[in-house]
Scaffold this motif. Structure first.
Motif, short mmCIF file in Angstrom:
data_model
loop_
_atom_site.label_atom_id
_atom_site.label_comp_id
_atom_site.label_asym_id
_atom_site.label_seq_id
_atom_site.Cartn_x
_atom_site.Cartn_y
_atom_site.Cartn_z
N UNK A 193 42.47 -21.21 77.17
CA UNK A 193 41.16 -21.70 77.63
C UNK A 193 40.06 -21.20 76.70
N UNK A 194 40.16 -19.95 76.25
CA UNK A 194 39.20 -19.43 75.28
C UNK A 194 39.21 -20.28 74.01
N UNK A 195 40.41 -20.63 73.56
CA UNK A 195 40.53 -21.45 72.35
C UNK A 195 39.90 -22.82 72.58
N UNK A 196 40.12 -23.42 73.74
CA UNK A 196 39.53 -24.72 74.04
C UNK A 196 38.01 -24.66 74.00
N UNK A 197 37.44 -23.62 74.56
CA UNK A 197 35.98 -23.47 74.56
C UNK A 197 35.45 -23.39 73.13
N UNK A 198 36.14 -22.63 72.28
CA UNK A 198 35.69 -22.49 70.90
C UNK A 198 35.88 -23.78 70.12
N UNK A 199 36.97 -24.50 70.36
CA UNK A 199 37.16 -25.81 69.73
C UNK A 199 36.02 -26.75 70.14
N UNK A 200 35.68 -26.73 71.42
CA UNK A 200 34.60 -27.59 71.92
C UNK A 200 33.27 -27.26 71.27
N UNK A 201 33.13 -26.00 70.85
CA UNK A 201 31.91 -25.60 70.17
C UNK A 201 31.90 -25.92 68.69
N UNK A 202 32.99 -26.56 68.21
CA UNK A 202 33.06 -26.96 66.81
C UNK A 202 33.63 -25.92 65.88
N UNK A 203 34.23 -24.86 66.43
CA UNK A 203 34.75 -23.79 65.58
C UNK A 203 36.02 -24.24 64.87
N UNK A 204 36.15 -23.83 63.62
CA UNK A 204 37.37 -24.07 62.85
C UNK A 204 38.42 -23.05 63.25
N UNK A 205 39.66 -23.24 62.79
CA UNK A 205 40.71 -22.27 63.08
C UNK A 205 40.34 -20.88 62.55
N UNK A 206 39.76 -20.83 61.36
CA UNK A 206 39.36 -19.55 60.79
C UNK A 206 38.29 -18.87 61.64
N UNK A 207 37.34 -19.64 62.13
CA UNK A 207 36.27 -19.08 62.96
C UNK A 207 36.82 -18.61 64.31
N UNK A 208 37.77 -19.37 64.88
CA UNK A 208 38.40 -18.95 66.13
C UNK A 208 39.18 -17.66 65.91
N UNK A 209 39.89 -17.58 64.79
CA UNK A 209 40.66 -16.37 64.48
C UNK A 209 39.76 -15.16 64.42
N UNK A 210 38.60 -15.31 63.79
CA UNK A 210 37.65 -14.20 63.69
C UNK A 210 37.11 -13.82 65.06
N UNK A 211 36.74 -14.83 65.85
CA UNK A 211 36.15 -14.56 67.17
C UNK A 211 37.12 -13.88 68.11
N UNK A 212 38.39 -14.25 68.04
CA UNK A 212 39.39 -13.73 68.98
C UNK A 212 40.29 -12.66 68.37
N UNK A 213 40.03 -12.30 67.11
CA UNK A 213 40.80 -11.26 66.42
C UNK A 213 42.29 -11.64 66.37
N UNK A 214 42.54 -12.86 65.94
CA UNK A 214 43.90 -13.38 65.83
C UNK A 214 44.15 -13.86 64.41
N UNK A 215 45.42 -14.07 64.06
CA UNK A 215 45.74 -14.70 62.79
C UNK A 215 45.55 -16.20 62.89
N UNK A 216 45.29 -16.84 61.75
CA UNK A 216 45.08 -18.29 61.78
C UNK A 216 46.32 -19.05 62.23
N UNK A 217 47.50 -18.56 61.88
CA UNK A 217 48.73 -19.22 62.32
C UNK A 217 48.86 -19.17 63.84
#
Length: 237
Positions: free
Chosen positions: A178-202
């Motif tokens: 759900x966190x990922x969905x919210x960030x996708x809806x905000x226009x975040x790229x995979x790299x930006x989501x990775x940074x926001x959630x402290x995850x790897x891009x894969x």
């Protein structure tokens, strides 16, 4: 060569392969001149109608099809539907580029499986960046179009996306998804989501794929629409 080119197609270090589909020869020539200046973009073919766009996509396997809407024989919307129906998730992204700022074209393009929608009154820089974005697997809408999508899909009775019971599908998402969905809806790229959630891009890419599968959505553009439609995020929120 830019990182975007390395993300294109199979992930090899090669240019983004683009097929131009427009019934005006001068328009295609102009696009070719703009795009071939870039080291990470290669124009692999030109189609003057939708039928040729479909057959040339099949033969040339481009990373991105730059698709006009109003073309003879088969229009760009039907060509997009055929291309997306024939190709798997690794198939080409279709970027709609049109002179006509019409809601029916916009929503038909989204339903057909287009990964992006731009107007021809934009800048060359915006077109180049849009091609790079959709080649990476991200969805893209011009800002003015995004506002219209949000307004239309967020109101009761607007067009719908997702499966038969979207709220049940939402409940099936994990908190992380759900966190990922919210960030996708905000226009975040995979790299930006990775940074926001402290995850790897894969890991992010896997989360996005699971979100799309669970919600029965085709791509990130539909995920944006779905999130606003279902109230996961709200305009201005």
């Amino acid at each position: 060569m830019s990182a975007a080119a390395g993300d294109a197609g199979s992930g090899s270090d090669r240019p983004i392969r683009v097929l131009l589909a427009d019934d005006h020869h001068l328009v295609r020539t102009g696009f070719r001149v703009i795009l071939e200046i870039e080291d990470d973009i290669e124009v692999v073919g030109e189609a003057a109608d939708g039928h040729r766009a479909v057959s040339m996509t099949r033969a040339l396997r481009p990373d991105v099809v730059l698709m006009d809407v109003e073309m003879p024989d088969v229009d760009g919307l039907e060509a997009t539907r055929r291309i997306r129906a024939e190709q798997d998730q690794a198939g080409p992204a279709v970027l709609i580029l049109t002179t006509f700022d019409r809601d029916d074209y916009l929503f038909a393009a989204l339903r057909a499986g287009a990964s992006g929608f731009l107007l021809k009154n934009g800048t060359p820089e915006a077109l180049i960046e849009a091609i790079r974005v959709v080649a990476r697997g991200d969805g893209l809408l011009a800002p003015e179009i995004t506002r219209r999508v949000i307004a239309t899909f967020a109101r009761p009775g607007g067009p719908s996306t997702g499966g038969a019971d979207p709220q049940a599908a939402l409940r099936d998402l994990t908190p992380r998804e759900r966190e990922v969905l919210v960030l996708v809806a905000g226009g975040a790229s995979n790299a930006e989501i990775a940074t926001a959630l402290h995850l790897g891009e894969a890991t992010v890419k896997s989360h996005v794929s699971r979100v799309l599968a669970k919600l029965e959505l085709r791509d990130r553009v539909q995920a944006v629409v779905f999130a606003y439609e279902q109230g996961v995020v709200r305009p201005g929120g």
